[in-house]
Write a protein that holds these residues in place. Structure first.
Motif, mmCIF file in Angstrom:
data_model
loop_
_atom_site.group_PDB
_atom_site.id
_atom_site.type_symbol
_atom_site.label_atom_id
_atom_site.label_comp_id
_atom_site.label_asym_id
_atom_site.label_seq_id
_atom_site.Cartn_x
_atom_site.Cartn_y
_atom_site.Cartn_z
ATOM 1 N N GLU A 91 -0.072 17.098 3.616
ATOM 2 C CA GLU A 91 0.358 15.810 4.186
ATOM 3 C C GLU A 91 0.020 14.660 3.220
ATOM 4 O O GLU A 91 0.840 13.759 3.002
ATOM 5 N N ARG A 95 2.872 12.424 1.475
ATOM 6 C CA ARG A 95 2.892 10.989 1.789
ATOM 7 C C ARG A 95 2.784 10.124 0.531
ATOM 8 O O ARG A 95 3.423 9.088 0.423
ATOM 9 N N GLU A 98 6.130 10.102 -1.028
ATOM 10 C CA GLU A 98 7.103 9.363 -0.201
ATOM 11 C C GLU A 98 6.815 7.848 -0.203
ATOM 12 O O GLU A 98 7.715 7.026 -0.356
ATOM 13 N N GLU A 99 5.538 7.491 -0.075
ATOM 14 C CA GLU A 99 5.195 6.071 0.102
ATOM 15 C C GLU A 99 5.108 5.308 -1.218
ATOM 16 O O GLU A 99 5.336 4.117 -1.263
ATOM 17 N N LYS A 121 -2.730 5.297 6.884
ATOM 18 C CA LYS A 121 -1.693 6.271 7.258
ATOM 19 C C LYS A 121 -2.099 7.692 6.852
ATOM 20 O O LYS A 121 -1.513 8.659 7.291
ATOM 21 N N PHE A 122 -3.081 7.809 5.960
ATOM 22 C CA PHE A 122 -3.485 9.133 5.488
ATOM 23 C C PHE A 122 -4.475 9.759 6.463
ATOM 24 O O PHE A 122 -5.286 9.052 7.077
#
Ligand code: SF4
Length: 225
Positions: A91, A95, A98-99, A121-122
């Motif tokens: 994850e 992320r 993506e981010e 968000k992590f």
């Protein structure tokens, strides 16, 4: 009371020596390191980190390319729930791509509030973790407090710590804000307080008799130890 805190830190440094971060200070690498051990400790996370680096690699594409079984096996020496931590690592890797196109440092160049929002968000990152990352990555000189021992600063400066963890953390942070607002001063304080919380000023049964700052500690003087 900046002078009082400075004296306390000097005494702690004389007792424990200069401290260094035992974790990677790059923000993405820190997130990977954090999931390399559970329950998280410097020793367990560092052990798992070494094995992950040798067996899988720690770059986002290397983590995503590895099977869950291989990741789980690499994380097993770091402690409990390796399969959960393997999923979290995937994850984190997904992320960060993506981010912020694989470079979390770039994503953290925004205003501190946006950087904090991104970090939270992590998996496993709340405000104390975000504070620590922002400080040690050199993004913002936040008065970060070691998340496993926020009581240390309160005991020294005021006496017994509040029962609520969040209140204790925020009050300890207020005390540390008296230090100069720079990376060197605040990371030094973080590392010394962390070491003191691990060695002597434990959450339960602090070893006040062996403590080098007992004469200046508010809790110790109140207890008349
Ligand atoms: S005297 Fe006791 S309570 Fe105070 S800092 Fe030292 S170990 Fe902690």
């Amino acid at each position: 009371m900046p002078g009082a805190i400075a004296k306390i830190l000097e005494a702690l440094e004389e007792f424990y020596g200069e401290q260094e971060a035992a974790w990677p200070t790059d923000p993405y690498l820190y997130l990977v390191w954090l999931h390399c051990g559970y329950p998280a400790s410097d020793e367990r996370c560092s052990r798992g980190w070494q094995i992950l680096r040798n067996v899988v690699g720690v770059k986002p594409d290397q983590i995503l390319a590895a099977s869950l079984a291989k990741l789980t096996k690499a994380l097993t020496p770091g402690g409990m729930v390796p399969e959960v931590r393997a999923k979290r690592l995937k994850e984190v890797a997904a992320r960060v791509i993506e981010e912020c196109g694989s470079d979390l440092r770039v994503g953290l160049q925004n205003a501190p509030s946006a950087a904090r929002k991104l970090l939270k968000k992590f998996p496993g990152i709340a405000d104390p973790g975000a504070d620590r990352i922002l400080l040690f990555a050199g993004v913002a000189p936040i008065a970060a407090v070691p998340s496993n021992c926020p009581h240390v600063m309160i005991r020294i400066m005021r006496g017994p710590e509040p029962k609520d963890y969040g209140v204790t953390y925020r009050e300890a942070q207020k005390e540390l804000q008296a230090l100069p607002e720079n990376f060197a001063a605040r990371s030094r304080a973080f590392l010394l307080l962390k070491r003191h919380g691990q060695e002597l000023c434990k959450r339960t049964k602090p070893r006040c008799g062996q403590c080098p700052i007992r004469e200046s500690c508010a809790l110790n003087s109140r207890a008349g130890i």
